[in-house]
Design a protein around this motif. Structure first.
Motif, short mmCIF file in Angstrom:
data_model
loop_
_atom_site.label_atom_id
_atom_site.label_comp_id
_atom_site.label_asym_id
_atom_site.label_seq_id
_atom_site.Cartn_x
_atom_site.Cartn_y
_atom_site.Cartn_z
N LEU A 365 8.68 -26.79 -1.72
CA LEU A 365 8.06 -26.11 -2.86
C LEU A 365 6.61 -25.74 -2.54
CD1 LEU A 365 8.14 -25.18 -5.83
CD2 LEU A 365 7.49 -27.50 -6.49
N LEU A 366 5.90 -26.64 -1.83
CA LEU A 366 4.51 -26.35 -1.49
C LEU A 366 4.42 -25.15 -0.57
CD1 LEU A 366 2.91 -29.89 -0.96
CD2 LEU A 366 2.49 -28.28 -2.80
N ARG A 367 5.36 -25.04 0.39
CA ARG A 367 5.33 -23.89 1.29
C ARG A 367 5.61 -22.61 0.53
NH1 ARG A 367 9.02 -25.41 4.62
NH2 ARG A 367 7.62 -26.56 5.97
N MET A 368 6.56 -22.69 -0.41
CA MET A 368 6.85 -21.51 -1.23
C MET A 368 5.62 -21.12 -2.07
SD MET A 368 9.93 -20.30 -0.83
CE MET A 368 11.49 -20.79 -0.09
N ALA A 369 4.95 -22.11 -2.65
CA ALA A 369 3.76 -21.83 -3.45
C ALA A 369 2.66 -21.22 -2.59
CB ALA A 369 3.27 -23.11 -4.12
N LEU A 370 2.51 -21.72 -1.35
CA LEU A 370 1.50 -21.18 -0.44
C LEU A 370 1.81 -19.73 -0.09
CD1 LEU A 370 -1.02 -21.65 1.27
CD2 LEU A 370 0.47 -22.48 3.11
N ASN A 371 3.09 -19.46 0.19
CA ASN A 371 3.49 -18.07 0.51
C ASN A 371 3.22 -17.15 -0.67
OD1 ASN A 371 4.36 -18.85 3.04
ND2 ASN A 371 6.50 -19.11 2.42
N PHE A 372 3.50 -17.65 -1.87
CA PHE A 372 3.26 -16.83 -3.06
C PHE A 372 1.76 -16.57 -3.23
CE2 PHE A 372 2.12 -16.61 -7.58
CZ PHE A 372 2.89 -15.52 -7.98
N ALA A 373 0.95 -17.61 -3.03
CA ALA A 373 -0.50 -17.44 -3.18
C ALA A 373 -1.03 -16.43 -2.17
CB ALA A 373 -1.19 -18.79 -2.99
N ALA A 377 -2.71 -12.89 -3.08
CA ALA A 377 -4.05 -12.54 -2.60
C ALA A 377 -4.04 -11.20 -1.87
CB ALA A 377 -4.58 -13.64 -1.68
N VAL A 378 -3.03 -10.98 -1.02
CA VAL A 378 -2.92 -9.72 -0.29
C VAL A 378 -2.76 -8.55 -1.26
CG1 VAL A 378 -1.47 -8.38 1.29
CG2 VAL A 378 -2.02 -10.77 1.81
N PHE A 379 -1.90 -8.76 -2.27
CA PHE A 379 -1.71 -7.72 -3.27
C PHE A 379 -3.01 -7.45 -4.03
CE2 PHE A 379 -0.86 -6.58 -7.70
CZ PHE A 379 -0.12 -5.41 -7.53
N GLY A 380 -3.73 -8.52 -4.39
CA GLY A 380 -4.98 -8.36 -5.11
C GLY A 380 -6.02 -7.58 -4.31
N PHE A 381 -6.16 -7.93 -3.00
CA PHE A 381 -7.10 -7.21 -2.16
C PHE A 381 -6.69 -5.76 -1.99
CE2 PHE A 381 -8.33 -11.50 -0.47
CZ PHE A 381 -9.66 -11.44 -0.86
N GLY A 382 -5.37 -5.53 -1.87
CA GLY A 382 -4.88 -4.15 -1.75
C GLY A 382 -5.17 -3.34 -3.00
N PHE A 383 -5.00 -3.96 -4.16
CA PHE A 383 -5.27 -3.26 -5.41
C PHE A 383 -6.75 -2.93 -5.55
CE2 PHE A 383 -5.67 -2.96 -10.09
CZ PHE A 383 -4.63 -2.08 -10.34
N ILE A 384 -7.60 -3.89 -5.19
CA ILE A 384 -9.05 -3.65 -5.25
C ILE A 384 -9.46 -2.55 -4.27
CG2 ILE A 384 -11.31 -4.69 -4.78
CD1 ILE A 384 -10.11 -7.35 -5.79
N ALA A 385 -8.86 -2.57 -3.07
CA ALA A 385 -9.15 -1.52 -2.09
C ALA A 385 -8.75 -0.15 -2.63
CB ALA A 385 -8.42 -1.81 -0.78
N MET A 386 -7.62 -0.10 -3.34
CA MET A 386 -7.18 1.16 -3.91
C MET A 386 -8.15 1.65 -4.98
SD MET A 386 -3.39 2.07 -5.42
CE MET A 386 -3.49 0.87 -6.75
N ILE A 387 -8.72 0.72 -5.75
CA ILE A 387 -9.72 1.10 -6.75
C ILE A 387 -10.91 1.77 -6.10
CG2 ILE A 387 -11.36 0.20 -8.45
CD1 ILE A 387 -9.32 -1.98 -9.12
N TYR A 388 -11.41 1.15 -5.02
CA TYR A 388 -12.58 1.73 -4.33
C TYR A 388 -12.22 3.04 -3.64
CZ TYR A 388 -15.49 -2.38 -5.11
OH TYR A 388 -16.25 -3.37 -5.69
N LEU A 389 -11.01 3.12 -3.10
CA LEU A 389 -10.59 4.34 -2.41
C LEU A 389 -10.52 5.52 -3.37
CD1 LEU A 389 -9.50 5.75 0.16
CD2 LEU A 389 -7.20 5.02 -0.53
N ILE A 390 -9.88 5.31 -4.50
CA ILE A 390 -9.77 6.39 -5.49
C ILE A 390 -11.14 6.69 -6.10
CG2 ILE A 390 -8.73 7.05 -7.69
CD1 ILE A 390 -6.25 5.53 -6.89
N GLY A 391 -11.96 5.65 -6.29
CA GLY A 391 -13.31 5.89 -6.79
C GLY A 391 -14.13 6.73 -5.84
N GLY A 392 -14.03 6.44 -4.52
CA GLY A 392 -14.74 7.24 -3.54
C GLY A 392 -14.22 8.66 -3.48
N LEU A 393 -12.89 8.81 -3.58
CA LEU A 393 -12.29 10.15 -3.58
C LEU A 393 -12.76 10.95 -4.78
CD1 LEU A 393 -10.23 12.06 -2.21
CD2 LEU A 393 -8.47 11.04 -3.67
N ASN A 394 -12.87 10.29 -5.92
CA ASN A 394 -13.33 10.96 -7.13
C ASN A 394 -14.80 11.39 -7.01
OD1 ASN A 394 -12.82 11.85 -9.85
ND2 ASN A 394 -14.07 10.14 -10.57
#
Length: 881
Positions: A365-373, A377-394
């Protein structure tokens, strides 16, 4: 025989009929033209809602624009027409045809609703100006009676009975059944019908407006996602990721229901959709029929509190409180997520207690929780990067940003469908055991690629809600528009990439999926549309009569003015109403009567309770409507799948849901749990939110361990008590600090101006105000939390809105009526400033800046936890995770 009948498992056909009976209507006419009429009406309703929601796109100029007072009657007309055609009057009524009486009722009910639309100008000049005609009153009376009948058919008798009681109370006002506390003169029949039907409030007020503007689009969005295959994808993904753990099917049920909750507004449909697969597998690894059903109920019902798509009551909060939906999501996020994490842990503890095996090769369960975390985190950083990318494009190409983003989104969609086309389509029957009883769980590597394109519309919804800060209606429209495109094109694109399939046949199937999704979305809205309209009767009665203030006073009197007792009474009130009312209606009733009282009574105790916390308190208890025995519909649905006893299932589900019951009390006393006052626009605020989430999750896991009687080993009573104490300390550390050091330093009320002048700008000063009540003349008091303005000198005093009475003989710190239009004026509106007894400041409390940090009490809590660990390690026989 009776027990065999009660404890048998239902067939798939019977389960679908159960869902239809509660959500979409149990009637399936055998006459083709009648079935076609119902389908076309539902389709027209969905298309109408998409039309009024479109944010003036290029084709919007060719369609007339309707305001809210015009769209609400049409919305209700669709709802009542379909209610009488789709829901039989009685259990014995025919389901394969529509009786003539139901046709007549449907037509008349529709006419009474459309009358408000077609004669809006006439009503404005007559009824809404206080001059209703006799015909208008008759139409209103017929409309209300038929609305209550439609409510009885679609939702059961509870809301109809409650609505009728409120109508009778508003009309009679006094009588031997009406306590003197809430008695009034009574409204005339004409006034009552005008207020309830002919005016813009009442039936056509805020609840129906929320259903029209927001809720329909979100229900339609979920219906289209489910029809496209997202529901099956989420379930299979949950099993692939968690099925190999101890009690894996139960953990998969929790996660699958959480994800399904994103697309399904119905806890009953959620139970049947995911429970069909999860409950038999839970029973296979050692859960009893009732436990398996209870886990499914507890996880499915909580889908209504899971952002970003929450239950209909969340949209009502937007209107009732006057905050944005994004703020509601922000405040609901931490409690919802930790509630699901705790439920995963609860079923893990059940698996440990019973030493349940894993399906296939075991995993950690701990390994599964770590993989999920890591994935989160990767998804969160990707979403934030997309915010800055579209903001720069705008910033570089402001005029081309929209087209470029749309082209990019289309390209990503085609690419994801191409990836999915290389995989085998997910078959729901893959989770069913083979003839020899073997179960082959899907592999994550094979599942996750098959439905990534379903995430795109959810991302679009979150983007417009959270980043673009658009309204819920506009955000849902864009997400639904993308979903319409996906459901039509995904099959032809897969056929194109696979090369062996017929593109024409795939395109035809996609169109059928689209039509079925639009019809299903509308039919799922019948009950909600009728419920919000009928609940408007209650809201209008509360505003037109003294029941709101006086009933609140009764609850306050019963509680002895003690906030915690009043919260318990309100929770019990919600649970009792929940035995018959759906979540949305339950929330409307209780919040209309009690939310403001929680805030005011908290203020009297010196506790500043945010209004959002009071409404979330009511909302959390409202969602228990589908769990609470003896009539929790979700529990009955789960029992129908598991073959267990529905009452026992409901009680166990309620026990599993204790975390949902405890959380509202905790965030009333510690609003930081709902991120109240936390600024997510700064790095410091985000770090604070992360800290709150981690600590709250840790505390909730300990609470789950205490209530389940198992941590590292079976807990003894004193160990469970210690775990509860540790959890409480982590949730509300200020409680202990308040016992050691005062929260505030008291100063002389007569020197209030000097205290205010010396305070730091932006700080808070608490004022205890006492004086005669405007209505009763009795002495009352309240507490204000005053933000120190930036101004200096007399200007600082003026900005507060408070006005001290000069030279008040015998009454220090007496107040004049506050400045008009200031927040203070509304806060003190219940006081009589023209009485002989002055309204005055009785206490001034400035923050004690020299206090220890509350987190210091984490240290003894951790030491106590360490003691529990040492005691249980001696008895531990299996790994804790």
């Amino acid at each position: 025989m009776a027990e065999d009948k009660q404890n048998r498992e239902f067939t798939d056909e019977e389960l679908q009929d159960l869902v239809a009976s509660s959500d979409a209507g149990a009637r399936t006419p055998s006459t083709p033209w009648v079935a076609a009429l119902i389908g076309l009406t539902a389709l027209a309703w969905s298309l109408f809602q998409l039309w009024i929601a479109q944010p003036m796109l290029w084709f919007g100029a060719y369609f007339p624009v309707l305001n809210s007072s015009e769209t609400r009657p049409i919305h209700l007309a669709f709802a009542v027409f379909l209610a009488f055609l789709c829901y039989p009057a009685m259990k014995s009524s025919p389901r394969d045809r529509v009786p003539l009486v139901d046709w007549a009722l449907a037509i008349v009910a529709t006419g009474t609703a459309l009358y408000v639309f077609f004669f809006a100008d006439t009503l404005a000049q007559t009824a809404r100006s206080g001059l209703p005609t006799q015909n208008q009153v008759i139409i209103a009376a017929i409309g209300i009676v038929l609305l209550l009948e439609a409510s009885r058919r679609a939702l059961g008798p509870a809301l109809t009975i409650v609505g009728a009681i409120f109508l009778a109370y508003a009309y009679f006002g006094t009588g031997w059944l009406i306590p003197d506390l809430i008695a009034h003169e009574g409204l005339s029949f004409t006034s009552l019908m005008t207020a309830q039907w002919l005016d813009t409030a009442g039936v056509f007020g805020i609840p129906l407006g929320v259903s029209t503007a927001f809720v329909f689009l979100f229900v339609l969005f979920g219906s289209l996602l489910d029809k496209a295959g997202a529901g099956n994808y989420f379930i299979q993904l949950a099993f692939a990721g968690l099925g190999h753990l101890r009690g894996g099917p139960a953990k998969a049920a929790v996660v699958g229901s959480a994800m399904t909750g994103l697309i399904s507004g119905s806890s009953i449909a959620n139970v049947v959709t995911t429970g069909t697969f999860t409950i038999p597998l839970m029973k296979r690894v050692g859960f009893t029929s009732e436990q398996a059903g209870s886990v499914e109920v507890a996880s499915s019902v909580n889908g209504q509190i899971m952002p970003p798509v929450m239950g209909a009551a969340a949209f009502l909060m937007v209107e009732f409180i006057g905050i944005s939906y994004v703020q509601v999501i922000k405040h609901a996020f931490v409690p919802a997520v930790i509630s699901y994490i705790a439920l995963v842990y609860i079923v893990h503890l059940e698996a440990l207690k019973k030493d349940m095996p894993a399906l296939g090769e075991g995993a950690s369960l701990l390994r599964m929780a770590l993989n999920f975390a890591i994935g989160f985190a990767v998804f969160g950083f990707g979403f934030i990067a997309m915010i800055y990318l579209i903001g720069g494009l705008n910033a570089v190409l402001p005029g081309l940003t929209g087209p470029i983003v749309m082209i990019g989104l289309a390209a990503v969609y085609v690419w994801l469908v191409a990836i999915a086309a290389r995989q085998k389509d997910l078959d729901p029957e893959n989770l069913e055991p083979t003839e020899d009883g073997q179960i082959t769980l899907p592999k994550t590597a094979d599942v996750w690629k098959t439905g990534l394109h379903y995430v795109l519309p959810i991302l679009v919804l979150v983007w417009f809600l959270m980043v673009e800060q658009q309204s819920p209606a506009k955000s849902a429209f864009y997400a639904t528009a993308l979903m319409l495109f996906i459901i039509v094109t995904q099959r032809p694109l897969k056929a194109l990439f696979r090369k062996g399939d017929s593109i024409a046949e795939a395109g035809k199937a996609g169109l059928f999926d689209l039509v079925d999704g639009l019809i299903a979305g509308a039919r799922n809205m019948i009950g909600i549309g009728v419920a919000t309209a009928a609940a408007g009767i209650i809201v209008a009665t509360v505003t037109k009569t003294p029941i709101g203030t006086e009933l609140a006073a009764l609850v306050e009197q019963l509680s002895g003015g003690i906030l915690i007792i009043m919260l318990v009474l309100i929770g019990l009130f919600s649970l009792v109403l929940g035995m018959g009312l759906p979540t949305t209606a339950n929330y409307i009733v209780v919040s209309s009567l009690m939310a403001g009282v929680v805030v005011s009574l908290g203020a009297q105790e010196g506790l500043i309770v945010p209004l959002i916390a009071a409404h979330l308190f009511v909302f959390y208890f409202g969602i228990m409507a589908d769990v609470t025995p003896p009539v929790g519909l979700a529990s009955f649905a789960a029992a129908a799948v598991s073959g267990g006893d529905p009452i026992k299932t409901g009680f166990i589900a309620f026990f599993y849901s204790l975390r949902t019951v405890a959380l509202p009390f905790l965030f009333i006393y510690n609003p930081t749990l709902i991120l109240y006052g936390v600024d997510l626009g700064t790095a410091t605020g985000v770090a604070h939110a992360v800290f709150v989430f981690i600590v709250a999750t840790f505390a909730m896991l300990l609470f789950a361990a205490a209530t389940q009687g198992y941590f590292l080993a079976r807990s003894r009573i004193h160990e469970s008590a210690m775990l509860l104490l540790v959890a409480f300390t982590f949730f509300v550390p200020n409680f202990w600090l308040n016992q050691v050091q005062p929260r505030f330093i008291e100063s002389d009320p007569a020197a209030f101006e000097q205290t205010l002048a010396e305070a730091d700008p932006g700080g808070r000063i608490r004022l205890r105000i006492e004086g005669p009540d405007f209505n009763t003349g009795d002495m009352t008091q309240t507490t204000l939390s005053l933000v120190v303005p930036e101004a200096e000198g007399q200007a600082r005093m003026d900005e507060t809105g408070l006005m001290l009475r000069p030279n008040a003989e015998g009454a220090e710190a007496a107040l004049e009526e506050p400045m008009f239009g200031t927040p203070i004026q509304e806060d003190l509106s219940s006081f009589d400033f023209y009485s002989d007894d002055p309204v005055r400041i009785s206490q001034v409390l400035a923050p004690n800046d020299n206090r220890l940090p509350a987190q210091i009490f984490y240290i003894p809590a951790l030491l106590l936890l360490g003691l529990v660990i040492v005691l249980q390690r001696r008895r531990q026989t299996k790994p804790a995770f």
